[in-house]
Design a protein around this motif. Sequence first.
Motif, PDB file in Angstrom:
ATOM      1  N   TYR A   1       0.759  -1.215   0.029  1.00 26.71           N
ATOM      2  CA  TYR A   1       0.173  -0.131  -0.223  1.00 26.71           C
ATOM      3  C   TYR A   1       0.826   1.083   0.089  1.00 26.71           C
ATOM      4  N   ASP A   2       0.325   2.119  -0.960  1.00 23.23           N
ATOM      5  CA  ASP A   2       0.990   3.499  -1.021  1.00 23.23           C
ATOM      6  C   ASP A   2       0.066   4.412  -1.066  1.00 23.23           C
ATOM      7  N   ALA A   3      -0.176   5.521   0.075  1.00 23.08           N
ATOM      8  CA  ALA A   3      -1.072   6.471   0.016  1.00 23.08           C
ATOM      9  C   ALA A   3      -0.985   7.428  -1.110  1.00 23.08           C
ATOM     10  N   ASN A   4       0.288   7.192  -1.999  1.00 19.57           N
ATOM     11  CA  ASN A   4       0.224   8.093  -3.233  1.00 19.57           C
ATOM     12  C   ASN A   4      -0.101   7.340  -4.333  1.00 19.57           C
ATOM     13  N   LEU A   5      -1.488   7.451  -4.575  1.00 15.95           N
ATOM     14  CA  LEU A   5      -1.980   6.552  -5.756  1.00 15.95           C
ATOM     15  C   LEU A   5      -1.889   6.964  -6.928  1.00 15.95           C
ATOM     16  N   CYS A   6      -0.927   8.050  -7.246  1.00 16.30           N
ATOM     17  CA  CYS A   6      -0.441   8.617  -8.425  1.00 16.30           C
ATOM     18  C   CYS A   6       0.345   7.536  -9.285  1.00 16.30           C
ATOM     19  N   ASN A   7       0.856   6.723  -8.412  1.00 12.28           N
ATOM     20  CA  ASN A   7       1.513   5.528  -9.205  1.00 12.28           C
ATOM     21  C   ASN A   7       0.759   4.502  -9.509  1.00 12.28           C
ATOM     22  N   GLY A   8      -0.587   4.273  -9.272  1.00 12.40           N
ATOM     23  CA  GLY A   8      -1.339   3.357  -9.569  1.00 12.40           C
ATOM     24  C   GLY A   8      -1.512   2.263  -8.279  1.00 12.40           C
ATOM     25  N   GLU A   9      -2.237   1.145  -8.475  1.00  9.54           N
ATOM     26  CA  GLU A   9      -2.756   0.339  -7.473  1.00  9.54           C
ATOM     27  C   GLU A   9      -1.439  -0.632  -7.636  1.00  9.54           C
ATOM     28  N   GLN A  10      -1.070  -0.985  -6.369  1.00  8.54           N
ATOM     29  CA  GLN A  10      -0.186  -1.796  -6.254  1.00  8.54           C
ATOM     30  C   GLN A  10      -0.447  -3.112  -5.596  1.00  8.54           C
ATOM     31  N   LYS A  11       0.105  -4.387  -5.971  1.00  2.77           N
ATOM     32  CA  LYS A  11      -0.167  -5.838  -5.493  1.00  2.77           C
ATOM     33  C   LYS A  11       1.198  -6.441  -5.296  1.00  2.77           C
ATOM     34  N   CYS A  12       1.146  -7.360  -4.699  1.00  2.00           N
ATOM     35  CA  CYS A  12       2.260  -8.191  -4.219  1.00  2.00           C
ATOM     36  C   CYS A  12       2.458  -9.398  -5.252  1.00  2.00           C
ATOM     37  N   ASN A  13       3.722  -9.631  -5.724  1.00  2.00           N
ATOM     38  CA  ASN A  13       4.056 -10.834  -6.364  1.00  2.00           C
ATOM     39  C   ASN A  13       4.378 -11.682  -5.628  1.00  2.00           C
ATOM     40  N   LEU A  14       3.627 -12.716  -5.432  1.00  2.00           N
ATOM     41  CA  LEU A  14       4.235 -13.985  -4.566  1.00  2.00           C
ATOM     42  C   LEU A  14       5.463 -14.691  -4.815  1.00  2.00           C
ATOM     43  N   VAL A  15       5.598 -14.775  -6.008  1.00  2.00           N
ATOM     44  CA  VAL A  15       6.905 -15.352  -6.551  1.00  2.00           C
ATOM     45  C   VAL A  15       8.165 -14.581  -6.224  1.00  2.00           C
ATOM     46  N   SER A  16       8.233 -13.435  -6.498  1.00  2.00           N
ATOM     47  CA  SER A  16       9.601 -12.717  -6.397  1.00  2.00           C
ATOM     48  C   SER A  16       9.327 -11.920  -5.173  1.00  2.00           C
ATOM     49  N   ASN A  17       8.096 -11.841  -4.407  1.00  2.00           N
ATOM     50  CA  ASN A  17       8.054 -11.112  -3.015  1.00  2.00           C
ATOM     51  C   ASN A  17       8.201  -9.628  -3.206  1.00  2.00           C
ATOM     52  N   THR A  18       7.854  -8.988  -4.289  1.00  2.00           N
ATOM     53  CA  THR A  18       7.920  -7.589  -4.571  1.00  2.00           C
ATOM     54  C   THR A  18       6.803  -6.968  -5.154  1.00  2.00           C
ATOM     55  N   CYS A  19       6.661  -5.760  -4.956  1.00  2.00           N
ATOM     56  CA  CYS A  19       5.110  -5.180  -5.161  1.00  2.00           C
ATOM     57  C   CYS A  19       5.448  -4.573  -6.677  1.00  2.00           C
ATOM     58  N   TYR A  20       4.274  -4.516  -7.569  1.00  2.00           N
ATOM     59  CA  TYR A  20       4.169  -4.091  -8.870  1.00  2.00           C
ATOM     60  C   TYR A  20       3.030  -3.130  -8.889  1.00  2.00           C
ATOM     61  N   ILE A  21       3.011  -2.595  -9.842  1.00  2.00           N
ATOM     62  CA  ILE A  21       1.761  -1.470 -10.083  1.00  2.00           C
ATOM     63  C   ILE A  21       1.042  -2.151 -11.148  1.00  2.00           C
ATOM     64  N   VAL A  22      -0.289  -2.247 -10.870  1.00  2.00           N
ATOM     65  CA  VAL A  22      -1.398  -2.972 -11.678  1.00  2.00           C
ATOM     66  C   VAL A  22      -1.602  -2.040 -12.929  1.00  2.00           C
ATOM     67  N   GLU A  23      -1.603  -2.876 -13.884  1.00  2.00           N
ATOM     68  CA  GLU A  23      -1.498  -2.245 -15.112  1.00  2.00           C
ATOM     69  C   GLU A  23      -3.061  -1.522 -15.463  1.00  2.00           C
TER      70      GLU A  23
END
Length: 157
Positions: free
Chosen positions: A133-155
Amino acid sequence: QTEIAGPGHFVNSTVPGGYASKSGTSMACPHVAGVAALLVSHFPECTNNQIRNAMIGSTREPPTGDFKNTPGWDKYYGWGIVNAGKAYELLSQGCEIAGGAYPDAAANQTLSEMALGGSTQKQRGCLLDEHCYDANLCNGEQKCNLVSNTCYIVENS
């Protein structure tokens, strides 16, 4: 880059002959380091990176009247002001839930990959979408990739 801020204005401090109000990093840094030491002493099974991520994930927003404060991460306050009680409560749920996954050696993850620091630190080691979660939604909605354990921005978000 700043990750976690501490109270740094008008902090009562000891001086020769008593106490005085001081401001600056010399006042803020001991607060952040003290919270880290407190958490390590209560949760020795957690990695340093999990403690750090729990501290980042439990920060509070700085005063709203400060023009330098923006939602989410900013260069003045990082992710926000340290909150010892909230970080403790978060770690009480478990090291991985609070602070993210330990690097998976089988997937060739290293601790340094999970600890990049600064504005990108919150995107490392996630186990749940809430970790991203990032309150600055200018970047877009973020989700967790459970394979790499890194966040990504939903297209297209």
